[in-house]
Design a protein around this motif. Structure first.
Motif, mmCIF file in Angstrom:
data_model
loop_
_atom_site.group_PDB
_atom_site.id
_atom_site.type_symbol
_atom_site.label_atom_id
_atom_site.label_comp_id
_atom_site.label_asym_id
_atom_site.label_seq_id
_atom_site.Cartn_x
_atom_site.Cartn_y
_atom_site.Cartn_z
ATOM 1 N N LYS A 124 0.830 -1.209 0.000
ATOM 2 C CA LYS A 124 0.000 0.000 0.000
ATOM 3 C C LYS A 124 0.863 1.257 0.000
ATOM 4 C CE LYS A 124 -1.394 1.671 3.783
ATOM 5 N NZ LYS A 124 -1.973 1.870 5.126
ATOM 6 N N ASN A 125 1.872 1.293 0.868
ATOM 7 C CA ASN A 125 2.689 2.497 1.010
ATOM 8 C C ASN A 125 3.469 2.838 -0.252
ATOM 9 O OD1 ASN A 125 1.880 2.733 3.679
ATOM 10 N ND2 ASN A 125 3.666 1.664 4.495
ATOM 11 N N VAL A 126 3.974 1.823 -0.934
ATOM 12 C CA VAL A 126 4.894 2.050 -2.052
ATOM 13 C C VAL A 126 4.178 2.168 -3.394
ATOM 14 C CG1 VAL A 126 6.844 1.052 -3.332
ATOM 15 C CG2 VAL A 126 6.790 0.918 -0.832
ATOM 16 N N PHE A 127 3.087 1.422 -3.576
ATOM 17 C CA PHE A 127 2.472 1.354 -4.899
ATOM 18 C C PHE A 127 1.074 1.968 -4.988
ATOM 19 C CE2 PHE A 127 5.347 -2.341 -4.534
ATOM 20 C CZ PHE A 127 6.212 -2.062 -5.586
ATOM 21 N N LEU A 128 0.430 2.222 -3.838
ATOM 22 C CA LEU A 128 -0.979 2.606 -3.872
ATOM 23 C C LEU A 128 -1.250 3.868 -3.061
ATOM 24 C CD1 LEU A 128 -2.321 -1.034 -3.430
ATOM 25 C CD2 LEU A 128 -2.235 0.270 -5.560
ATOM 26 N N TRP A 129 -2.506 4.078 -2.723
ATOM 27 C CA TRP A 129 -2.949 5.268 -2.007
ATOM 28 C C TRP A 129 -3.562 4.831 -0.670
ATOM 29 C CZ3 TRP A 129 -4.924 2.960 -6.272
ATOM 30 C CH2 TRP A 129 -6.216 2.448 -6.193
ATOM 31 N N PRO A 130 -3.661 5.725 0.328
ATOM 32 C CA PRO A 130 -4.105 5.310 1.661
ATOM 33 C C PRO A 130 -5.607 5.141 1.839
ATOM 34 C CG PRO A 130 -3.518 7.629 1.675
ATOM 35 C CD PRO A 130 -3.153 7.103 0.310
ATOM 36 N N LYS A 131 -6.417 5.828 1.058
ATOM 37 C CA LYS A 131 -7.862 5.797 1.270
ATOM 38 C C LYS A 131 -8.422 4.400 1.032
ATOM 39 C CE LYS A 131 -12.134 8.276 0.207
ATOM 40 N NZ LYS A 131 -12.760 9.355 -0.583
ATOM 41 N N ARG A 132 -9.243 3.932 1.979
ATOM 42 C CA ARG A 132 -9.779 2.580 1.893
ATOM 43 C C ARG A 132 -10.893 2.471 0.856
ATOM 44 N NH1 ARG A 132 -10.301 0.382 8.154
ATOM 45 N NH2 ARG A 132 -8.084 0.536 8.696
ATOM 46 N N VAL A 155 12.277 -2.041 2.670
ATOM 47 C CA VAL A 155 11.429 -1.045 2.003
ATOM 48 C C VAL A 155 10.390 -0.499 2.975
ATOM 49 C CG1 VAL A 155 9.749 -0.680 0.152
ATOM 50 C CG2 VAL A 155 11.817 -2.015 -0.290
ATOM 51 N N TYR A 156 9.819 -1.372 3.779
ATOM 52 C CA TYR A 156 8.830 -0.938 4.778
ATOM 53 C C TYR A 156 9.427 0.095 5.727
ATOM 54 C CZ TYR A 156 5.739 -1.246 8.866
ATOM 55 O OH TYR A 156 4.914 -0.949 9.924
ATOM 56 N N LEU A 157 10.599 -0.208 6.267
ATOM 57 C CA LEU A 157 11.233 0.687 7.240
ATOM 58 C C LEU A 157 11.677 2.006 6.617
ATOM 59 C CD1 LEU A 157 13.361 -1.891 9.263
ATOM 60 C CD2 LEU A 157 11.384 -0.606 10.100
ATOM 61 N N ASN A 158 11.823 2.027 5.308
ATOM 62 C CA ASN A 158 12.237 3.254 4.629
ATOM 63 C C ASN A 158 11.071 4.050 4.044
ATOM 64 O OD1 ASN A 158 15.319 3.773 4.318
ATOM 65 N ND2 ASN A 158 15.112 1.553 4.160
ATOM 66 N N SER A 159 9.875 3.486 4.060
ATOM 67 C CA SER A 159 8.738 4.179 3.444
ATOM 68 C C SER A 159 7.623 4.517 4.423
ATOM 69 C CB SER A 159 8.157 3.321 2.309
ATOM 70 O OG SER A 159 7.684 2.080 2.800
#
Length: 226
Positions: free
Chosen positions: A113-121, A148-152
């Motif tokens: 979600k964080n890297v490729f998408l948007w937050p809105k459900r 990647v998680y820890l950096n994004s």
């Protein structure tokens, strides 16, 4: 007409799959420079918005913060294939019974979600999240997913990634984070723009003590188990 529409849908689907696989493969080898959420936060800001984001390799990140986020967010991260069915079931039951809303998302799902998408459900985003989670679980290692998680991950207003968070909240680099500082950062992840890891509130202190207990029970972290 229907035949042409069918061909268009098939071609579009094939191109989407090819491009998304290439995108995921690209981030297997290069640092993620920018995420959709960074762009959204910048767009939403009324005044000038400073993004603090410094990429740090996994070996230059404290073992304590790696363990803290796993204990706080996804204790089955090493074993599962991207989806923790027990956590999803528990979140569903808790939400249905009126307890605090929980998503049940794994670190892999959050990374997708964080890297490729948007937050809105939405159902569309959830479907895309499932697809990208499947891709990263099969095309990346567990080490890469955690890196990647820890950096994004968002860890404050305009603060993204543990290196920037360590510098912003504790005036040190991510390699120097101790166990208590790591637990303090991990507990703000559900709402990083609301909570301050440097301030000891009763709620955050309870959560922090719970995370510390989980870290002690978890033992030594080894990402090579899968």
């Amino acid at each position: 007409m229907l035949k042409r529409l069918f061909r268009f849908v098939v071609k579009t689907s094939i191109w989407f799959v090819l491009l998304s696989v290439l995108w995921v493969l690209l981030y297997r080898f290069i640092d993620v420079p920018f995420t959709p959420l960074m762009g959204i936060r910048s767009f939403q800001a009324q005044d000038s918005y400073e993004i603090r984001h410094t990429w740090t390799d996994l070996e230059d990140i404290s073992e304590e913060i790696k363990l803290a986020v796993i204990c706080a967010e996804d204790q089955n991260f090493i074993q599962h294939n991207g989806f923790d069915l027990k956590a999803i079931e528990k979140a569903y039951k808790d939400n249905k019974s009126g307890k605090n809303l929980k998503g049940g998302s794994t670190i892999s799902q959050q990374t997708a979600k964080n890297v490729f998408l948007w937050p809105k459900r939405s159902w569309i985003r959830k479907g895309m999240e499932t697809y990208f989670t499947f891709l990263i679980e099969n095309l990346w290692s567990k080490e890469r997913i955690l890196e990647v998680y820890l950096n994004s991950i968002e860890m404050g207003e305009g603060v993204f990634g543990v290196e920037s968070a360590a510098q912003y909240w504790f005036q040190k680099n991510a390699k120097q984070l101790n166990r208590h500082e790591s637990a303090a950062l991990a507990v703000i992840l559900p709402n990083p723009r609301k909570y301050n890891p440097a301030v000891r509130t009763p709620y955050l202190e309870r959560r922090k003590q719970w995370v510390l207990k989980q870290m002690n029970n978890f033992g030594e972290l080894s990402l090579a188990e899968k």
